[in-house]
Motif scaffolding. Structure first.
Motif, PDB file in Angstrom:
ATOM      1  N   THR A  49       0.833  -1.204   0.000  1.00  0.00           N
ATOM      2  CA  THR A  49       0.000   0.000   0.000  1.00  0.00           C
ATOM      3  C   THR A  49       0.865   1.250   0.000  1.00  0.00           C
ATOM      4  O   THR A  49       0.572   2.225  -0.702  1.00  0.00           O
ATOM      5  CB  THR A  49      -0.939   0.003   1.222  1.00  0.00           C
ATOM      6  N   ILE A  50       1.941   1.227   0.769  1.00  0.00           N
ATOM      7  CA  ILE A  50       2.861   2.365   0.806  1.00  0.00           C
ATOM      8  C   ILE A  50       3.492   2.574  -0.573  1.00  0.00           C
ATOM      9  O   ILE A  50       3.575   3.703  -1.073  1.00  0.00           O
ATOM     10  CB  ILE A  50       3.924   2.164   1.906  1.00  0.00           C
ATOM     11  N   PHE A  51       3.919   1.494  -1.214  1.00  0.00           N
ATOM     12  CA  PHE A  51       4.462   1.605  -2.568  1.00  0.00           C
ATOM     13  C   PHE A  51       3.412   2.187  -3.522  1.00  0.00           C
ATOM     14  O   PHE A  51       3.719   3.047  -4.346  1.00  0.00           O
ATOM     15  CB  PHE A  51       4.932   0.247  -3.085  1.00  0.00           C
ATOM     16  N   LEU A  52       2.183   1.708  -3.419  1.00  0.00           N
ATOM     17  CA  LEU A  52       1.128   2.189  -4.308  1.00  0.00           C
ATOM     18  C   LEU A  52       0.911   3.694  -4.138  1.00  0.00           C
ATOM     19  O   LEU A  52       0.844   4.428  -5.127  1.00  0.00           O
ATOM     20  CB  LEU A  52      -0.176   1.434  -4.050  1.00  0.00           C
ATOM     21  N   PHE A  53       0.799   4.143  -2.898  1.00  0.00           N
ATOM     22  CA  PHE A  53       0.613   5.568  -2.653  1.00  0.00           C
ATOM     23  C   PHE A  53       1.761   6.379  -3.238  1.00  0.00           C
ATOM     24  O   PHE A  53       1.535   7.383  -3.920  1.00  0.00           O
ATOM     25  CB  PHE A  53       0.509   5.845  -1.135  1.00  0.00           C
ATOM     26  N   ALA A  54       2.977   5.977  -2.966  1.00  0.00           N
ATOM     27  CA  ALA A  54       4.138   6.721  -3.445  1.00  0.00           C
ATOM     28  C   ALA A  54       4.156   6.780  -4.971  1.00  0.00           C
ATOM     29  O   ALA A  54       4.360   7.854  -5.564  1.00  0.00           O
ATOM     30  CB  ALA A  54       5.422   6.082  -2.916  1.00  0.00           C
ATOM     31  N   ILE A  55       3.925   5.657  -5.617  1.00  0.00           N
ATOM     32  CA  ILE A  55       3.982   5.601  -7.081  1.00  0.00           C
ATOM     33  C   ILE A  55       2.856   6.424  -7.704  1.00  0.00           C
ATOM     34  O   ILE A  55       3.083   7.200  -8.640  1.00  0.00           O
ATOM     35  CB  ILE A  55       3.966   4.134  -7.563  1.00  0.00           C
ATOM     36  N   LYS A  59       3.699  14.312 -10.680  1.00  0.00           N
ATOM     37  CA  LYS A  59       4.981  14.485 -11.370  1.00  0.00           C
ATOM     38  C   LYS A  59       5.909  15.415 -10.577  1.00  0.00           C
ATOM     39  O   LYS A  59       6.513  16.337 -11.100  1.00  0.00           O
ATOM     40  CB  LYS A  59       4.762  14.989 -12.788  1.00  0.00           C
ATOM     41  N   ASN A  60       5.966  15.127  -9.281  1.00  0.00           N
ATOM     42  CA  ASN A  60       6.742  15.942  -8.371  1.00  0.00           C
ATOM     43  C   ASN A  60       7.441  15.005  -7.392  1.00  0.00           C
ATOM     44  O   ASN A  60       6.811  14.124  -6.826  1.00  0.00           O
ATOM     45  CB  ASN A  60       5.796  16.893  -7.634  1.00  0.00           C
ATOM     46  N   THR A  61       8.717  15.231  -7.166  1.00  0.00           N
ATOM     47  CA  THR A  61       9.478  14.318  -6.309  1.00  0.00           C
ATOM     48  C   THR A  61       9.292  14.589  -4.819  1.00  0.00           C
ATOM     49  O   THR A  61       9.787  13.832  -4.007  1.00  0.00           O
ATOM     50  CB  THR A  61      10.983  14.374  -6.645  1.00  0.00           C
ATOM     51  N   LEU A  62       8.592  15.643  -4.439  1.00  0.00           N
ATOM     52  CA  LEU A  62       8.418  15.934  -3.014  1.00  0.00           C
ATOM     53  C   LEU A  62       7.012  15.650  -2.490  1.00  0.00           C
ATOM     54  O   LEU A  62       6.852  15.253  -1.346  1.00  0.00           O
ATOM     55  CB  LEU A  62       8.786  17.393  -2.718  1.00  0.00           C
ATOM     56  N   ASP A  63       5.978  15.874  -3.292  1.00  0.00           N
ATOM     57  CA  ASP A  63       4.607  15.722  -2.804  1.00  0.00           C
ATOM     58  C   ASP A  63       4.280  14.301  -2.368  1.00  0.00           C
ATOM     59  O   ASP A  63       3.430  14.096  -1.508  1.00  0.00           O
ATOM     60  CB  ASP A  63       3.595  16.172  -3.867  1.00  0.00           C
ATOM     61  N   TRP A  64       4.927  13.311  -2.932  1.00  0.00           N
ATOM     62  CA  TRP A  64       4.654  11.922  -2.559  1.00  0.00           C
ATOM     63  C   TRP A  64       4.988  11.684  -1.091  1.00  0.00           C
ATOM     64  O   TRP A  64       4.386  10.838  -0.449  1.00  0.00           O
ATOM     65  CB  TRP A  64       5.425  10.945  -3.442  1.00  0.00           C
ATOM     66  N   VAL A  65       5.944  12.445  -0.563  1.00  0.00           N
ATOM     67  CA  VAL A  65       6.372  12.251   0.823  1.00  0.00           C
ATOM     68  C   VAL A  65       5.198  12.439   1.777  1.00  0.00           C
ATOM     69  O   VAL A  65       4.987  11.625   2.683  1.00  0.00           O
ATOM     70  CB  VAL A  65       7.523  13.219   1.188  1.00  0.00           C
ATOM     71  N   TRP A  66       4.397  13.493   1.567  1.00  0.00           N
ATOM     72  CA  TRP A  66       3.281  13.761   2.476  1.00  0.00           C
ATOM     73  C   TRP A  66       2.238  12.671   2.396  1.00  0.00           C
ATOM     74  O   TRP A  66       1.670  12.281   3.424  1.00  0.00           O
ATOM     75  CB  TRP A  66       2.675  15.137   2.191  1.00  0.00           C
ATOM     76  N   GLY A  67       1.993  12.158   1.207  1.00  0.00           N
ATOM     77  CA  GLY A  67       1.042  11.052   1.066  1.00  0.00           C
ATOM     78  C   GLY A  67       1.511   9.810   1.797  1.00  0.00           C
ATOM     79  O   GLY A  67       0.748   9.150   2.504  1.00  0.00           O
ATOM     80  N   VAL A  68       2.790   9.492   1.669  1.00  0.00           N
ATOM     81  CA  VAL A  68       3.344   8.297   2.315  1.00  0.00           C
ATOM     82  C   VAL A  68       3.400   8.488   3.832  1.00  0.00           C
ATOM     83  O   VAL A  68       3.078   7.574   4.586  1.00  0.00           O
ATOM     84  CB  VAL A  68       4.733   7.945   1.733  1.00  0.00           C
ATOM     85  N   VAL A  69       3.780   9.675   4.294  1.00  0.00           N
ATOM     86  CA  VAL A  69       3.819   9.933   5.738  1.00  0.00           C
ATOM     87  C   VAL A  69       2.415   9.781   6.335  1.00  0.00           C
ATOM     88  O   VAL A  69       2.235   9.148   7.380  1.00  0.00           O
ATOM     89  CB  VAL A  69       4.402  11.335   6.042  1.00  0.00           C
ATOM     90  N   GLY A  70       1.419  10.325   5.657  1.00  0.00           N
ATOM     91  CA  GLY A  70       0.034  10.175   6.121  1.00  0.00           C
ATOM     92  C   GLY A  70      -0.396   8.724   6.146  1.00  0.00           C
ATOM     93  O   GLY A  70      -1.054   8.271   7.089  1.00  0.00           O
ATOM     94  N   LEU A  71      -0.016   7.969   5.115  1.00  0.00           N
ATOM     95  CA  LEU A  71      -0.373   6.553   5.059  1.00  0.00           C
ATOM     96  C   LEU A  71       0.301   5.769   6.183  1.00  0.00           C
ATOM     97  O   LEU A  71      -0.320   4.919   6.814  1.00  0.00           O
ATOM     98  CB  LEU A  71       0.013   5.959   3.705  1.00  0.00           C
ATOM     99  N   ILE A  72       1.567   6.052   6.433  1.00  0.00           N
ATOM    100  CA  ILE A  72       2.281   5.351   7.506  1.00  0.00           C
ATOM    101  C   ILE A  72       1.624   5.664   8.856  1.00  0.00           C
ATOM    102  O   ILE A  72       1.423   4.762   9.676  1.00  0.00           O
ATOM    103  CB  ILE A  72       3.781   5.710   7.497  1.00  0.00           C
ATOM    104  N   ALA A  73       1.272   6.923   9.074  1.00  0.00           N
ATOM    105  CA  ALA A  73       0.596   7.282  10.328  1.00  0.00           C
ATOM    106  C   ALA A  73      -0.734   6.538  10.446  1.00  0.00           C
ATOM    107  O   ALA A  73      -1.066   6.013  11.512  1.00  0.00           O
ATOM    108  CB  ALA A  73       0.370   8.793  10.389  1.00  0.00           C
ATOM    109  N   PHE A  74      -1.473   6.468   9.349  1.00  0.00           N
ATOM    110  CA  PHE A  74      -2.744   5.745   9.342  1.00  0.00           C
ATOM    111  C   PHE A  74      -2.516   4.261   9.611  1.00  0.00           C
ATOM    112  O   PHE A  74      -3.242   3.641  10.392  1.00  0.00           O
ATOM    113  CB  PHE A  74      -3.445   5.951   7.993  1.00  0.00           C
ATOM    114  N   ALA A  75      -1.490   3.681   8.985  1.00  0.00           N
ATOM    115  CA  ALA A  75      -1.179   2.259   9.191  1.00  0.00           C
ATOM    116  C   ALA A  75      -0.803   1.990  10.643  1.00  0.00           C
ATOM    117  O   ALA A  75      -1.204   0.976  11.218  1.00  0.00           O
ATOM    118  CB  ALA A  75      -0.052   1.824   8.252  1.00  0.00           C
ATOM    119  N   VAL A  76      -0.044   2.897  11.249  1.00  0.00           N
ATOM    120  CA  VAL A  76       0.336   2.732  12.657  1.00  0.00           C
ATOM    121  C   VAL A  76      -0.908   2.750  13.545  1.00  0.00           C
ATOM    122  O   VAL A  76      -1.042   1.920  14.447  1.00  0.00           O
ATOM    123  CB  VAL A  76       1.352   3.817  13.082  1.00  0.00           C
TER     124      VAL A  76
END
Length: 181
Positions: free
Chosen positions: A134-140, A147-164
């Protein structure tokens, strides 16, 4: 074949591959939890899980993975080959795809281990492992859409927090169930 057709094919096989990547670790959880059943029931259930894991991996996940990789390579070659260096987001996306391939082949290793009776991970650890795809899917997806190398970080951080939070809830429910028994 036009670019849009190739992109549609790529998306279809990405979805198929991810369906397997989401379901297979869930089968690992159930396969591991079958160890708590009585011997006869455990043997029957684990034989069924071995079959399901093998068929899912070989008949769905492997072909979908190869068709995803090949169609994706075609898309990269078709559109971005001349200006590949200018697309940093694409480089990062391809790095995540490599990570996803590692995840895929680690799933194959787990199939072999479970088939041989080696249960090195608990069901809780496998539930956590199930979230990696799921983390890979969100990031990809964030990388491809934005098409931005920074915005994916916030999506993944939110997903990790949700997963925790979800895993903490799972643990709490498990503790409550064990206390009642």
């Amino acid at each position: 074949m036009q670019y849009e057709h190739l992109k549609a094919i790529h998306i279809i096989f990405v979805v198929s591959w991810f369906a397997g990547l989401f379901y297979l670790p869930r089968l690992f959880v159930y396969h591991t939890e079958a160890n708590q059943k009585p011997d006869l029931e455990r043997d029957i259930i684990q034989a069924q899980f071995q079959k399901m894991e093998r068929v899912l991996f070989n008949a769905i996940m492997v072909p979908a993975m190869w068709l995803t990789v090949l169609s994706g390579a075609g898309l990269v070659y078709w559109t971005w080959w001349d200006s590949f260096a200018a697309h940093g987001w694409l480089h990062l996306k391809l790095a995540f795809v490599v990570g996803l391939l590692v995840y895929h082949f680690f799933c194959r290793k787990l199939i072999y281990e479970l088939r041989s009776g080696k249960f090195r991970f608990s069901s809780l650890q496998l539930r956590l492992y199930n979230e990696v795809a799921t983390i890979f899917l969100f990031a990809i997806v964030f990388l491809v859409v934005l098409k931005n190398t920074l915005d994916w970080v916030w999506g993944v951080v939110g997903l990790i927090a949700f997963a925790v939070l979800i895993m903490m809830a799972v643990r709490i429910v498990k503790t409550i169930r064990e206390k009642k028994q």
